[in-house]
Design a protein around this motif. Structure first.
Motif, mmCIF file in Angstrom:
data_model
loop_
_atom_site.group_PDB
_atom_site.id
_atom_site.type_symbol
_atom_site.label_atom_id
_atom_site.label_comp_id
_atom_site.label_asym_id
_atom_site.label_seq_id
_atom_site.Cartn_x
_atom_site.Cartn_y
_atom_site.Cartn_z
ATOM 1 N N ASN A 172 -1.035 11.792 -10.778
ATOM 2 C CA ASN A 172 -0.109 10.089 -11.526
ATOM 3 C C ASN A 172 0.639 9.476 -10.110
ATOM 4 O O ASN A 172 1.430 9.983 -10.030
ATOM 5 C CB ASN A 172 0.308 10.395 -12.533
ATOM 6 N N VAL A 173 0.023 8.401 -10.070
ATOM 7 C CA VAL A 173 0.186 7.112 -9.598
ATOM 8 C C VAL A 173 0.975 6.656 -10.247
ATOM 9 O O VAL A 173 0.386 5.670 -10.821
ATOM 10 C CB VAL A 173 -0.786 6.562 -8.592
ATOM 11 N N CYS A 230 6.751 3.076 -5.512
ATOM 12 C CA CYS A 230 5.187 3.533 -5.800
ATOM 13 C C CYS A 230 5.476 5.138 -5.937
ATOM 14 O O CYS A 230 6.797 5.465 -5.101
ATOM 15 C CB CYS A 230 4.516 3.768 -4.138
ATOM 16 N N SER A 231 5.185 5.358 -6.934
ATOM 17 C CA SER A 231 5.480 7.648 -7.247
ATOM 18 C C SER A 231 4.338 7.655 -7.562
ATOM 19 O O SER A 231 3.695 7.219 -8.497
ATOM 20 C CB SER A 231 6.103 7.241 -8.533
ATOM 21 N N SER A 243 0.690 -0.969 0.144
ATOM 22 C CA SER A 243 -0.084 0.288 -0.420
ATOM 23 C C SER A 243 0.716 1.116 0.061
ATOM 24 O O SER A 243 2.085 1.417 0.680
ATOM 25 C CB SER A 243 -1.186 -0.154 1.004
ATOM 26 N N CYS A 244 0.205 2.233 -0.548
ATOM 27 C CA CYS A 244 1.175 3.363 -0.906
ATOM 28 C C CYS A 244 -0.090 4.899 -0.501
ATOM 29 O O CYS A 244 -0.740 4.757 -1.423
ATOM 30 C CB CYS A 244 1.289 3.622 -2.151
ATOM 31 N N SER A 281 -3.276 3.881 -2.591
ATOM 32 C CA SER A 281 -3.313 3.001 -4.288
ATOM 33 C C SER A 281 -2.365 1.829 -3.237
ATOM 34 O O SER A 281 -1.848 1.414 -2.468
ATOM 35 C CB SER A 281 -2.316 3.400 -5.228
ATOM 36 N N THR A 282 -3.181 0.171 -3.720
ATOM 37 C CA THR A 282 -2.281 -0.593 -3.089
ATOM 38 C C THR A 282 -1.898 -1.501 -4.442
ATOM 39 O O THR A 282 -2.257 -1.059 -5.515
ATOM 40 C CB THR A 282 -3.703 -0.872 -2.483
#
Length: 291
Positions: free
Chosen positions: A174-175, A219-220, A163-164, A205-206
């Motif tokens: 944007n992910v 994760c960006s 997760s992030c 987000s996951t």
């Protein structure tokens, strides 16, 4: 001949108007003050002969007047209520042709295309300068926090979840989930972007992937307007770390055993010395009595 000459004059007038209309993009952070640029390079300016209008160029806006300067005085009679007490001209720069506008404490509702129009009245009133400014707003996201991996006991195979999360940014980000072993992009299992009361956003987000012995996950969070890209990384720990830890535990255990044996040896040695001392003392005492 006269028709052609008149058409040529009209064409030149349109061309001059197009050239005179500048356009700039200003990026400001939420809550900051933004300066909307409007600079005229001409000379011999007298404020009493000038009218300066700042207005919203978007057609859908009911009220468009942002700021007005007439004959050297601010005119607030037609100013939109949204901009009341939030606009300033730079008075020390006006006679030098700098009609830039300072907009205070900007918010999302200030994202517009703005138009600056400068009129000069001599024998007749004419437009001497125009400029357009697009105001874009942004806010930096917090450093993302990456959690996991969490093993999914109810799933088939060795599937794990990461997760992030990040917050307080604008606009929507944007992910990206990236497998750093080959730099491939991974589709998120869940992506949730939630607005805050101050207009900024939080993102969560996951990612669900199959576990491997050398997982490297990133994760960006990208903010395009600010050209910021913040990331958090996870690297699978090698099993050799575990054996090293086990060896460390064994060494620690052996060290404790050696320490205990040393203590026992010292105690026995002290006991023997005590017995020997007692025996020597008794022997000496018996000799003195016989004498």
């Amino acid at each position: 001949f006269y028709f052609s000459y008149g058409f040529l004059l009209l064409l030149l007038h349109i061309l001059r108007a197009v050239i005179a209309l500048e356009e700039k993009i200003i990026v400001s952070k939420l809550g900051d003050n933004a300066t909307l640029s409007c600079i005229y390079l001409g000379r011999d300016l007298h404020l009493k002969n000038l009218r300066v209008y700042w207005q919203i160029a978007d057609d859908q806006e009911e009220c468009s007047v942002v700021h007005a300067l007439i004959s050297g005085q601010d005119n607030e009679s037609e100013q939109c209520i949204h901009f009341k007490n939030r606009t300033r001209l730079f008075w020390d720069r006006l006679e030098n042709g700098d009609f830039s506008l300072l907009l205070l404490n900007v918010s999302q509702s200030d994202e517009h295309r703005y138009k600056c129009v400068v009129l000069q009245k001599t024998e007749y009133t004419r437009v001497i300068h125009q400029a357009e400014v697009v105001l874009s707003l942004a806010a930096s996201y917090s450093q993302p926090i990456l959690s996991g991996p969490i093993r999914n006991s109810d799933s088939t195979g060795e599937e794990v979840t990461f997760s992030c999360r990040s917050s307080n940014g604008y606009p929507k980000p944007n992910v990206y989930w990236i497998n750093k072993t080959d730099n491939s992009h991974l589709p998120p299992s869940e992506l949730k972007i939630s607005p805050h009361t101050n207009g900024t956003y939080s993102v969560f987000s996951t990612l669900k992937v199959k576990a491997t012995s050398n997982m490297q996950i990133e994760c960006s969070i990208e903010n395009k307007i600010l050209q910021e890209n913040l990331s958090a990384n996870y690297t699978q720990q090698k099993q050799s770390n575990g054996s090293s830890t086990e060896n460390h535990k064994n060494l620690e255990k052996n060290g404790r055993g050696a320490q205990a044996a040393g203590i026992v040896f010292i105690v026995i040695l002290i006991g023997l010395l005590a017995v020997l001392t007692c025996w020597l003392w008794r022997r000496r005492s018996s000799k003195l009595v016989s004498y």
